[in-house]
Design a protein around this motif. Structure first.
Motif, PDB file in Angstrom:
ATOM      1  N   ARG A   1       0.852  -1.182   0.000  1.00 34.20           N
ATOM      2  CA  ARG A   1       0.000   0.000   0.000  1.00 34.20           C
ATOM      3  C   ARG A   1       0.890   1.235   0.000  1.00 34.20           C
ATOM      4  NH1 ARG A   1      -3.508  -3.183  -1.126  1.00 34.20           N
ATOM      5  NH2 ARG A   1      -5.215  -3.812   0.164  1.00 34.20           N
ATOM      6  N   PRO A   2       0.377   2.361  -0.463  1.00 38.56           N
ATOM      7  CA  PRO A   2       1.171   3.589  -0.424  1.00 38.56           C
ATOM      8  C   PRO A   2       1.626   3.892   1.003  1.00 38.56           C
ATOM      9  CG  PRO A   2      -0.816   3.924  -1.733  1.00 38.56           C
ATOM     10  CD  PRO A   2      -0.947   2.576  -1.059  1.00 38.56           C
ATOM     11  N   GLY A   3       2.881   4.244   1.149  1.00 38.13           N
ATOM     12  CA  GLY A   3       3.423   4.594   2.457  1.00 38.13           C
ATOM     13  C   GLY A   3       4.024   3.436   3.219  1.00 38.13           C
ATOM     14  N   ASP A   4       3.959   2.224   2.670  1.00 34.01           N
ATOM     15  CA  ASP A   4       4.523   1.063   3.362  1.00 34.01           C
ATOM     16  C   ASP A   4       6.039   1.145   3.492  1.00 34.01           C
ATOM     17  OD1 ASP A   4       2.174  -0.237   3.928  1.00 34.01           O
ATOM     18  OD2 ASP A   4       2.306  -1.619   2.246  1.00 34.01           O
ATOM     19  N   GLY A   5       6.683   1.824   2.593  1.00 35.53           N
ATOM     20  CA  GLY A   5       8.139   1.877   2.595  1.00 35.53           C
ATOM     21  C   GLY A   5       8.738   0.692   1.848  1.00 35.53           C
ATOM     22  N   GLU A   6      10.006   0.815   1.528  1.00 33.45           N
ATOM     23  CA  GLU A   6      10.708  -0.239   0.800  1.00 33.45           C
ATOM     24  C   GLU A   6      11.365  -1.206   1.773  1.00 33.45           C
ATOM     25  OE1 GLU A   6      11.085  -0.998  -2.520  1.00 33.45           O
ATOM     26  OE2 GLU A   6       9.481   0.475  -2.789  1.00 33.45           O
ATOM     27  N   ALA A   7      11.112  -2.480   1.598  1.00 31.73           N
ATOM     28  CA  ALA A   7      11.763  -3.495   2.423  1.00 31.73           C
ATOM     29  C   ALA A   7      13.175  -3.738   1.892  1.00 31.73           C
ATOM     30  CB  ALA A   7      10.966  -4.790   2.380  1.00 31.73           C
ATOM     31  N   THR A   8      14.086  -4.033   2.817  1.00 31.18           N
ATOM     32  CA  THR A   8      15.462  -4.354   2.410  1.00 31.18           C
ATOM     33  C   THR A   8      15.806  -5.794   2.745  1.00 31.18           C
ATOM     34  OG1 THR A   8      16.326  -3.503   4.506  1.00 31.18           O
ATOM     35  CG2 THR A   8      16.228  -1.960   2.642  1.00 31.18           C
ATOM     36  N   VAL A   9      14.818  -6.550   3.240  1.00 27.67           N
ATOM     37  CA  VAL A   9      14.981  -7.982   3.468  1.00 27.67           C
ATOM     38  C   VAL A   9      13.792  -8.698   2.855  1.00 27.67           C
ATOM     39  CG1 VAL A   9      16.292  -7.715   5.608  1.00 27.67           C
ATOM     40  CG2 VAL A   9      13.820  -7.988   5.724  1.00 27.67           C
ATOM     41  N   ASP A  10      13.945  -9.984   2.661  1.00 28.73           N
ATOM     42  CA  ASP A  10      12.883 -10.827   2.135  1.00 28.73           C
ATOM     43  C   ASP A  10      11.753 -10.939   3.161  1.00 28.73           C
ATOM     44  OD1 ASP A  10      12.147 -12.934   0.012  1.00 28.73           O
ATOM     45  OD2 ASP A  10      12.008 -14.073   1.895  1.00 28.73           O
ATOM     46  N   ARG A  11      10.544 -11.134   2.691  1.00 26.32           N
ATOM     47  CA  ARG A  11       9.380 -11.280   3.575  1.00 26.32           C
ATOM     48  C   ARG A  11       9.605 -12.392   4.600  1.00 26.32           C
ATOM     49  NH1 ARG A  11       3.770 -10.228   3.586  1.00 26.32           N
ATOM     50  NH2 ARG A  11       3.934  -9.081   1.648  1.00 26.32           N
ATOM     51  N   GLU A  12      10.204 -13.489   4.201  1.00 28.10           N
ATOM     52  CA  GLU A  12      10.437 -14.606   5.127  1.00 28.10           C
ATOM     53  C   GLU A  12      11.376 -14.204   6.264  1.00 28.10           C
ATOM     54  OE1 GLU A  12       8.862 -17.542   5.359  1.00 28.10           O
ATOM     55  OE2 GLU A  12       7.595 -16.665   3.806  1.00 28.10           O
ATOM     56  N   VAL A  13      12.389 -13.406   5.972  1.00 31.63           N
ATOM     57  CA  VAL A  13      13.308 -12.929   7.007  1.00 31.63           C
ATOM     58  C   VAL A  13      12.559 -12.058   8.007  1.00 31.63           C
ATOM     59  CG1 VAL A  13      15.358 -11.498   7.436  1.00 31.63           C
ATOM     60  CG2 VAL A  13      15.336 -13.096   5.520  1.00 31.63           C
ATOM     61  N   ALA A  14      11.713 -11.183   7.509  1.00 34.20           N
ATOM     62  CA  ALA A  14      10.918 -10.328   8.390  1.00 34.20           C
ATOM     63  C   ALA A  14       9.962 -11.164   9.228  1.00 34.20           C
ATOM     64  CB  ALA A  14      10.152  -9.291   7.572  1.00 34.20           C
ATOM     65  N   LYS A  15       9.324 -12.170   8.624  1.00 32.99           N
ATOM     66  CA  LYS A  15       8.404 -13.024   9.361  1.00 32.99           C
ATOM     67  C   LYS A  15       9.124 -13.783  10.471  1.00 32.99           C
ATOM     68  CE  LYS A  15       5.475 -15.467   6.909  1.00 32.99           C
ATOM     69  NZ  LYS A  15       4.838 -16.220   5.802  1.00 32.99           N
ATOM     70  N   GLU A  16      10.365 -14.194  10.228  1.00 35.89           N
ATOM     71  CA  GLU A  16      11.147 -14.873  11.263  1.00 35.89           C
ATOM     72  C   GLU A  16      11.398 -13.931  12.441  1.00 35.89           C
ATOM     73  OE1 GLU A  16      14.679 -16.405   9.430  1.00 35.89           O
ATOM     74  OE2 GLU A  16      13.534 -17.750   8.129  1.00 35.89           O
ATOM     75  N   GLN A  17      11.691 -12.668  12.152  1.00 36.41           N
ATOM     76  CA  GLN A  17      11.902 -11.690  13.220  1.00 36.41           C
ATOM     77  C   GLN A  17      10.616 -11.461  14.016  1.00 36.41           C
ATOM     78  OE1 GLN A  17      14.116  -8.031  12.202  1.00 36.41           O
ATOM     79  NE2 GLN A  17      14.457  -9.002  10.202  1.00 36.41           N
ATOM     80  N   ILE A  18       9.513 -11.337  13.304  1.00 44.12           N
ATOM     81  CA  ILE A  18       8.221 -11.122  13.962  1.00 44.12           C
ATOM     82  C   ILE A  18       7.874 -12.322  14.839  1.00 44.12           C
ATOM     83  CG2 ILE A  18       5.737 -10.847  13.560  1.00 44.12           C
ATOM     84  CD1 ILE A  18       6.613  -9.368  10.903  1.00 44.12           C
ATOM     85  N   SER A  19       8.075 -13.520  14.324  1.00 48.94           N
ATOM     86  CA  SER A  19       7.777 -14.733  15.090  1.00 48.94           C
ATOM     87  C   SER A  19       8.656 -14.835  16.330  1.00 48.94           C
ATOM     88  CB  SER A  19       7.979 -15.974  14.217  1.00 48.94           C
ATOM     89  OG  SER A  19       7.062 -15.988  13.154  1.00 48.94           O
ATOM     90  N   ALA A  20       9.950 -14.546  16.190  1.00 50.02           N
ATOM     91  CA  ALA A  20      10.866 -14.623  17.328  1.00 50.02           C
ATOM     92  C   ALA A  20      10.472 -13.625  18.411  1.00 50.02           C
ATOM     93  CB  ALA A  20      12.304 -14.383  16.863  1.00 50.02           C
ATOM     94  N   ALA A  21      10.091 -12.418  18.026  1.00 48.57           N
ATOM     95  CA  ALA A  21       9.681 -11.407  19.005  1.00 48.57           C
ATOM     96  C   ALA A  21       8.382 -11.813  19.692  1.00 48.57           C
ATOM     97  CB  ALA A  21       9.530 -10.049  18.329  1.00 48.57           C
TER      98      ALA A  21
END
Length: 55
Positions: free
Chosen positions: A24-44
């Motif tokens: 969506r507009p305003g989301d910003g550009e990711a610099t990691v793969d979605r799976e890497v981000a999901k791993e961080q979210i899951s760990a937290a």
């Protein structure tokens, strides 16, 4: 949010990675793969739940 709320930054992620709705507009550009981000979210999330303990 309570004054003692803890925040965890998902390194390299963007707002769209917290859902499955697509970019969506305003989301910003990711610099990691979605799976890497999901791993961080899951760990937290697991770390938070462990702090709660068991009743």
């Amino acid at each position: 949010m309570p004054l003692d709320a803890a925040f965890v930054e998902v390194q390299g992620g963007n707002h769209a990675f917290f859902g499955s709705y697509g970019p969506r507009p305003g989301d910003g550009e990711a610099t990691v793969d979605r799976e890497v981000a999901k791993e961080q979210i899951s760990a937290a999330t697991v770390a938070f739940l462990r702090q709660l303990g068991t009743p």
